[in-house]
Design a protein around this motif. Structure first.
Motif, mmCIF file in Angstrom:
data_model
loop_
_atom_site.group_PDB
_atom_site.id
_atom_site.type_symbol
_atom_site.label_atom_id
_atom_site.label_comp_id
_atom_site.label_asym_id
_atom_site.label_seq_id
_atom_site.Cartn_x
_atom_site.Cartn_y
_atom_site.Cartn_z
ATOM 1 N N THR A 49 0.828 -1.208 0.000
ATOM 2 C CA THR A 49 0.000 0.000 0.000
ATOM 3 C C THR A 49 0.865 1.262 0.000
ATOM 4 O O THR A 49 0.335 2.369 -0.046
ATOM 5 C CB THR A 49 -0.915 0.022 1.230
ATOM 6 O OG1 THR A 49 -0.113 -0.085 2.414
ATOM 7 C CG2 THR A 49 -1.899 -1.138 1.188
ATOM 8 N N PHE A 50 2.174 1.075 0.044
ATOM 9 C CA PHE A 50 3.120 2.199 0.060
ATOM 10 C C PHE A 50 4.412 1.705 -0.554
ATOM 11 O O PHE A 50 4.786 0.551 -0.362
ATOM 12 C CB PHE A 50 3.376 2.650 1.504
ATOM 13 C CG PHE A 50 4.537 3.602 1.667
ATOM 14 C CD1 PHE A 50 4.367 4.959 1.490
ATOM 15 C CD2 PHE A 50 5.807 3.125 1.976
ATOM 16 C CE1 PHE A 50 5.444 5.832 1.634
ATOM 17 C CE2 PHE A 50 6.890 3.996 2.125
ATOM 18 C CZ PHE A 50 6.699 5.346 1.954
ATOM 19 N N THR A 51 5.080 2.555 -1.342
ATOM 20 C CA THR A 51 6.428 2.238 -1.805
ATOM 21 C C THR A 51 7.261 3.506 -1.780
ATOM 22 O O THR A 51 6.731 4.615 -1.690
ATOM 23 C CB THR A 51 6.474 1.661 -3.239
ATOM 24 O OG1 THR A 51 6.324 2.724 -4.179
ATOM 25 C CG2 THR A 51 5.419 0.607 -3.469
ATOM 26 N N ASN A 52 8.561 3.334 -1.882
ATOM 27 C CA ASN A 52 9.475 4.478 -1.899
ATOM 28 C C ASN A 52 10.566 4.249 -2.943
ATOM 29 O O ASN A 52 11.729 4.509 -2.701
ATOM 30 C CB ASN A 52 10.095 4.686 -0.515
ATOM 31 C CG ASN A 52 10.622 6.104 -0.339
ATOM 32 O OD1 ASN A 52 9.936 7.064 -0.677
ATOM 33 N ND2 ASN A 52 11.826 6.237 0.189
ATOM 34 N N ILE A 53 10.154 3.722 -4.088
ATOM 35 C CA ILE A 53 11.098 3.485 -5.180
ATOM 36 C C ILE A 53 11.436 4.819 -5.820
ATOM 37 O O ILE A 53 10.561 5.526 -6.307
ATOM 38 C CB ILE A 53 10.505 2.529 -6.227
ATOM 39 C CG1 ILE A 53 10.135 1.195 -5.571
ATOM 40 C CG2 ILE A 53 11.482 2.296 -7.378
ATOM 41 C CD1 ILE A 53 9.324 0.269 -6.447
ATOM 42 N N HIS A 54 12.691 5.191 -5.811
ATOM 43 C CA HIS A 54 13.121 6.509 -6.267
ATOM 44 C C HIS A 54 12.951 6.638 -7.770
ATOM 45 O O HIS A 54 13.137 5.689 -8.519
ATOM 46 C CB HIS A 54 14.579 6.738 -5.871
ATOM 47 C CG HIS A 54 15.015 8.171 -5.973
ATOM 48 N ND1 HIS A 54 15.394 8.743 -7.152
ATOM 49 C CD2 HIS A 54 15.111 9.139 -5.030
ATOM 50 C CE1 HIS A 54 15.737 10.008 -6.941
ATOM 51 N NE2 HIS A 54 15.565 10.270 -5.661
ATOM 52 N N TRP A 75 14.068 2.913 -2.267
ATOM 53 C CA TRP A 75 14.083 1.467 -2.445
ATOM 54 C C TRP A 75 14.634 1.161 -3.826
ATOM 55 O O TRP A 75 14.183 1.703 -4.829
ATOM 56 C CB TRP A 75 12.684 0.878 -2.336
ATOM 57 C CG TRP A 75 11.966 1.190 -1.061
ATOM 58 C CD1 TRP A 75 12.411 1.930 -0.003
ATOM 59 C CD2 TRP A 75 10.641 0.777 -0.736
ATOM 60 N NE1 TRP A 75 11.447 2.001 0.966
ATOM 61 C CE2 TRP A 75 10.346 1.299 0.554
ATOM 62 C CE3 TRP A 75 9.675 0.020 -1.386
ATOM 63 C CZ2 TRP A 75 9.119 1.097 1.177
ATOM 64 C CZ3 TRP A 75 8.461 -0.191 -0.765
ATOM 65 C CH2 TRP A 75 8.185 0.332 0.496
ATOM 66 N N GLU A 76 15.597 0.256 -3.869
ATOM 67 C CA GLU A 76 16.288 -0.059 -5.123
ATOM 68 C C GLU A 76 16.373 -1.570 -5.285
ATOM 69 O O GLU A 76 16.691 -2.283 -4.341
ATOM 70 C CB GLU A 76 17.701 0.538 -5.088
ATOM 71 C CG GLU A 76 18.544 0.206 -6.303
ATOM 72 C CD GLU A 76 19.981 0.676 -6.129
ATOM 73 O OE1 GLU A 76 20.710 0.721 -7.137
ATOM 74 O OE2 GLU A 76 20.374 1.001 -4.988
ATOM 75 N N ASP A 77 16.061 -2.064 -6.498
ATOM 76 C CA ASP A 77 16.252 -3.499 -6.704
ATOM 77 C C ASP A 77 17.741 -3.766 -6.882
ATOM 78 O O ASP A 77 18.501 -2.920 -7.351
ATOM 79 C CB ASP A 77 15.428 -4.015 -7.890
ATOM 80 C CG ASP A 77 16.088 -3.835 -9.240
ATOM 81 O OD1 ASP A 77 16.669 -2.769 -9.477
ATOM 82 O OD2 ASP A 77 16.006 -4.759 -10.059
ATOM 83 N N THR A 78 18.175 -4.940 -6.451
ATOM 84 C CA THR A 78 19.592 -5.270 -6.509
ATOM 85 C C THR A 78 19.748 -6.775 -6.591
ATOM 86 O O THR A 78 18.783 -7.529 -6.405
ATOM 87 C CB THR A 78 20.328 -4.708 -5.268
ATOM 88 O OG1 THR A 78 21.744 -4.854 -5.434
ATOM 89 C CG2 THR A 78 19.898 -5.417 -3.997
ATOM 90 N N ASP A 79 20.951 -7.215 -6.900
ATOM 91 C CA ASP A 79 21.237 -8.644 -7.016
ATOM 92 C C ASP A 79 20.961 -9.336 -5.681
ATOM 93 O O ASP A 79 21.481 -8.925 -4.637
ATOM 94 C CB ASP A 79 22.704 -8.819 -7.415
ATOM 95 C CG ASP A 79 23.054 -10.257 -7.798
ATOM 96 O OD1 ASP A 79 22.503 -11.191 -7.189
ATOM 97 O OD2 ASP A 79 23.898 -10.440 -8.694
#
Length: 345
Positions: A49-54, A75-79
């Motif tokens: 219900t909330f995200t903080n993906i830049h 929030w960043e996706d990473t390996d």
């Protein structure tokens, strides 16, 4: 969605900025359109219900499978195999139930682990305590609480967001949720549309919108300008790299360095390659990297064909005969994938 499926297609999956720009240039400015992104969920299956993906992280370069809170708190996706600190959370009913070293916010207890771990190890560590899990961040207030209490704000921390996918289960390699930060998914992050004007991706609930269907062509991988021929897809590199980089690059796109099985395939490649350049092929030690047998060769009739121990091979300019070469040398390369057949790791 069913109307797309009736056409043998699916709601559109947007996998690059180029595809986003193509759609934007072809859509009516004042309308919204459904897209095929799945609900965004936490590890327990609950919808975010909330995200903080830049907004700077429009490219999910690791498939949107594992996420960290990075140093600027976005929030960043990473390996998933990277080593990071992590945050465990345990939801508690009202009462003094947090451990002596836990921090409390609202109805949850938090533990900030300062031992770096992979995503899977962090998940297991949190879940070793009943009721505890990698943190699920449900509001801006919870995000701010974590930001204020992170012991080391120069490091990334694993969070429990995982597998942001399209409807077919494939991971996101690109997003256009909007910025500078995506804050609230006001409609539960369950269905998404391209909004009029900006064409950012917004969640919505039970409204009627126009929609875009998409059907993948046989050669429609993650690489642009793939060429289809006789049941295979080929990619011809623009840059020169050593053999090992070329091999890893092809595999990262679910392809292999090319295996040449006939004179017809050799002739096809000759017509598509610059005859002033060398090109790595998937031959190493007189066997193909994808495990297929050597049933055809184009070695030249001279002794210099194997003057580098027959370890790595490239196609030489002018008619593109095959020569061995030091694996550390730099050449262009050709990736191949047989349609309907998995690539070989």
């Amino acid at each position: 969605m069913t109307q797309c499926e009736d056409l043998g297609m699916h709601l559109v999956f947007i996998e690059s900025r180029e595809e986003q720009n193509f759609l934007r240039s072809n859509l009516y400015y004042y309308n919204d359109y459904w897209i095929g992104i799945s609900p965004i969920t936490w590890l327990n299956g609950s919808t975010a219900t909330f995200t903080n993906i830049h907004y700077e992280y429009t490219e999910f370069t690791h498939g949107g499978q594992c996420f960290q809170v990075e140093w600027s708190f976005g929030w960043e996706d990473t390996d998933c195999s990277n080593m990071h600190y992590f945050i465990c959370e345990k939801h508690e009913e009202i009462g003094p139930d947090c451990g002596p070293s836990d921090l409390r916010f609202s109805h949850s207890c938090y533990v900030f682990h300062e031992t770096k771990s992979t995503f899977s190890s962090a998940k297991l560590s949190c879940e070793s305590v009943p009721g505890r899990h990698l943190v699920f961040i449900g509001s801006n207030e919870e995000q701010e609480f974590l930001e204020a209490n992170l012991p080391n704000d120069g490091e990334g921390y694993w969070i429990g967001l995982s597998s942001v996918t399209w409807l077919d289960g494939s991971g996101l390699t690109y997003n256009n949720f909007g910025g500078p930060y995506i804050s609230c998914f006001n409609n539960d992050g369950d269905k998404f549309r391209l909004v009029k004007g900006s064409r950012e991706w917004h969640d919505t609930w039970n409204d009627d919108f126009r929609f875009i269907c998409e059907r993948d062509l046989p050669c429609s991988g993650t690489l642009m300008n793939e060429v289809e021929q006789s049941g295979s897809c080929y990619f011809f590199s623009y840059y020169v790299r050593n053999f090992f980089y070329a091999d890893d690059f092809c595999k990262s796109h679910e392809m292999n360095l090319v295996s040449i099985g006939s004179q017809e395939e050799q002739d096809f490649l000759v017509t598509h390659l610059d005859d002033n350049e060398d090109y790595w092929i998937g031959l190493r030690g007189i066997s193909w990297l994808d495990g297929t047998s050597l049933v055809y060769n184009n070695f030249p009739y001279n002794v210099s064909a194997f003057d580098d121990e027959g370890r790595c091979f490239f196609m030489h300019p002018i008619d593109l005969p095959w020569y061995d070469e030091s694996c550390s040398a730099s050449s262009h390369y050709v990736c191949e994938k047989e349609i309907g057949k998995p690539y070989v790791l």
